[in-house]
Scaffold this motif. Structure first.
Motif, PDB file in Angstrom:
ATOM      1  N   ASN A  88      86.948  31.555  19.806  1.00  0.00           N
ATOM      2  CA  ASN A  88      86.857  32.144  18.476  1.00  0.00           C
ATOM      3  C   ASN A  88      87.920  31.614  17.527  1.00  0.00           C
ATOM      4  O   ASN A  88      87.660  31.413  16.343  1.00  0.00           O
ATOM      5  CB  ASN A  88      86.938  33.672  18.553  1.00  0.00           C
ATOM      6  N   PHE A 120      88.797  34.258  23.407  1.00  0.00           N
ATOM      7  CA  PHE A 120      89.805  34.278  22.340  1.00  0.00           C
ATOM      8  C   PHE A 120      89.980  32.875  21.766  1.00  0.00           C
ATOM      9  O   PHE A 120      89.901  32.668  20.551  1.00  0.00           O
ATOM     10  CB  PHE A 120      91.132  34.816  22.889  1.00  0.00           C
ATOM     11  N   GLN A 140      88.560  38.336  13.963  1.00  0.00           N
ATOM     12  CA  GLN A 140      87.171  38.199  13.542  1.00  0.00           C
ATOM     13  C   GLN A 140      86.927  38.892  12.196  1.00  0.00           C
ATOM     14  O   GLN A 140      86.237  38.353  11.329  1.00  0.00           O
ATOM     15  CB  GLN A 140      86.232  38.735  14.619  1.00  0.00           C
ATOM     16  N   GLU A 184      94.721  41.847  23.913  1.00  0.00           N
ATOM     17  CA  GLU A 184      94.221  40.577  23.384  1.00  0.00           C
ATOM     18  C   GLU A 184      92.887  40.778  22.666  1.00  0.00           C
ATOM     19  O   GLU A 184      92.659  40.218  21.589  1.00  0.00           O
ATOM     20  CB  GLU A 184      94.078  39.567  24.523  1.00  0.00           C
ATOM     21  N   ASN A 185      92.021  41.587  23.249  1.00  0.00           N
ATOM     22  CA  ASN A 185      90.727  41.855  22.622  1.00  0.00           C
ATOM     23  C   ASN A 185      90.873  42.629  21.318  1.00  0.00           C
ATOM     24  O   ASN A 185      90.101  42.402  20.375  1.00  0.00           O
ATOM     25  CB  ASN A 185      89.804  42.594  23.589  1.00  0.00           C
ATOM     26  N   THR A 237      88.423  36.657  28.874  1.00  0.00           N
ATOM     27  CA  THR A 237      89.103  37.133  27.667  1.00  0.00           C
ATOM     28  C   THR A 237      89.796  35.995  26.936  1.00  0.00           C
ATOM     29  O   THR A 237      89.596  35.802  25.734  1.00  0.00           O
ATOM     30  CB  THR A 237      90.111  38.242  28.021  1.00  0.00           C
ATOM     31  N   ARG A 238      90.600  35.234  27.638  1.00  0.00           N
ATOM     32  CA  ARG A 238      91.342  34.152  26.989  1.00  0.00           C
ATOM     33  C   ARG A 238      90.393  33.048  26.532  1.00  0.00           C
ATOM     34  O   ARG A 238      90.571  32.484  25.447  1.00  0.00           O
ATOM     35  CB  ARG A 238      92.410  33.619  27.937  1.00  0.00           C
ATOM     36  N   ASN A 259      88.421  38.269  34.500  1.00  0.00           N
ATOM     37  CA  ASN A 259      88.614  38.877  33.185  1.00  0.00           C
ATOM     38  C   ASN A 259      89.644  38.084  32.370  1.00  0.00           C
ATOM     39  O   ASN A 259      89.492  37.936  31.159  1.00  0.00           O
ATOM     40  CB  ASN A 259      89.022  40.340  33.322  1.00  0.00           C
ATOM     41  N   LEU A 290      95.019  42.214  28.593  1.00  0.00           N
ATOM     42  CA  LEU A 290      93.705  41.715  28.211  1.00  0.00           C
ATOM     43  C   LEU A 290      93.051  42.627  27.176  1.00  0.00           C
ATOM     44  O   LEU A 290      92.419  42.150  26.222  1.00  0.00           O
ATOM     45  CB  LEU A 290      92.824  41.554  29.450  1.00  0.00           C
ATOM     46  N   PHE A 291      93.225  43.923  27.330  1.00  0.00           N
ATOM     47  CA  PHE A 291      92.749  44.897  26.336  1.00  0.00           C
ATOM     48  C   PHE A 291      93.412  44.623  24.991  1.00  0.00           C
ATOM     49  O   PHE A 291      92.761  44.569  23.947  1.00  0.00           O
ATOM     50  CB  PHE A 291      93.055  46.317  26.848  1.00  0.00           C
ATOM     51  N   LEU A 326      91.735  40.061  18.824  1.00  0.00           N
ATOM     52  CA  LEU A 326      90.580  39.218  18.542  1.00  0.00           C
ATOM     53  C   LEU A 326      89.674  39.916  17.516  1.00  0.00           C
ATOM     54  O   LEU A 326      89.157  39.275  16.597  1.00  0.00           O
ATOM     55  CB  LEU A 326      89.792  38.895  19.813  1.00  0.00           C
ATOM     56  N   GLY A 327      89.508  41.214  17.653  1.00  0.00           N
ATOM     57  CA  GLY A 327      88.719  41.964  16.678  1.00  0.00           C
ATOM     58  C   GLY A 327      89.297  41.853  15.279  1.00  0.00           C
ATOM     59  O   GLY A 327      88.564  41.671  14.298  1.00  0.00           O
TER      60      GLY A 327
END
Length: 155
Positions: free
Chosen positions: A19, A16, A143, A135-136, A12-13, A8, A132-133, A139-140
């Motif tokens: 993107n 990231f 984006q 970080e996501n 995830t990274r 994960n 990690l959560f 990322l949202g």
């Protein structure tokens, strides 16, 4: 579970960075209406928050400059930036290095209980999962900001 957590981290990274690498440099410092920060800030924030939560920055980690706390901590904003601000390319390089260090965390550390629970997380492994959560979530935002900035730029 530890193998899944490491996978994960990589997923995830890696996603990231992939993107962030495609964001046009001309929009990384544009703060669109309705957003509190910029893409540049989000990238630095993910790096700094991860370093703080997993490696004890700034007290126990010297992998990042101390001024990153003033630039990228929760509650900071680019409008207040002073002094040396790292470029996005520098931050991406540091994110890659940080991932390598994350993958070197001994598996047995994941089951270690935290001195105090952090946002409901009780073990170091749970804290890694939370990072990690987090970080996501950022990322949202990146984006969404990318789409808004590109739309405004292309008008």
């Amino acid at each position: 579970m530890s193998e899944l957590l490491v996978k994960n981290m990589e997923l995830t990274r890696g996603f990231f960075i992939k993107n962030v690498d495609v964001v046009d440099e001309s929009i990384v410092d544009v703060q669109p209406e309705g957003f509190n920060n910029t893409i540049h800030w989000h990238i630095g924030h993910v790096l700094t928050a991860t370093e703080t939560l997993l490696f004890g920055f700034p007290k126990n980690s010297t992998h990042l400059p101390a001024n990153y706390m003033e630039l990228f901590s929760r509650g900071t904003k680019p409008a207040d930036w002073k002094g040396d601000v790292p470029s996005v390319s520098v931050l991406v390089s540091q994110l890659k290095d940080q991932l390598n260090r994350m993958k070197e965390i001994p598996v047995e550390n994941f089951s270690v209980k935290l001195k105090e629970p952090f946002l409901g997380q009780e073990t170091f492994g749970e804290l890694v999962n939370f990072v990690l959560f987090h970080e996501n979530l950022h990322l949202g935002n990146i984006q969404a900001m990318k789409r808004v900035n590109e739309t405004v730029k292309n008008r």
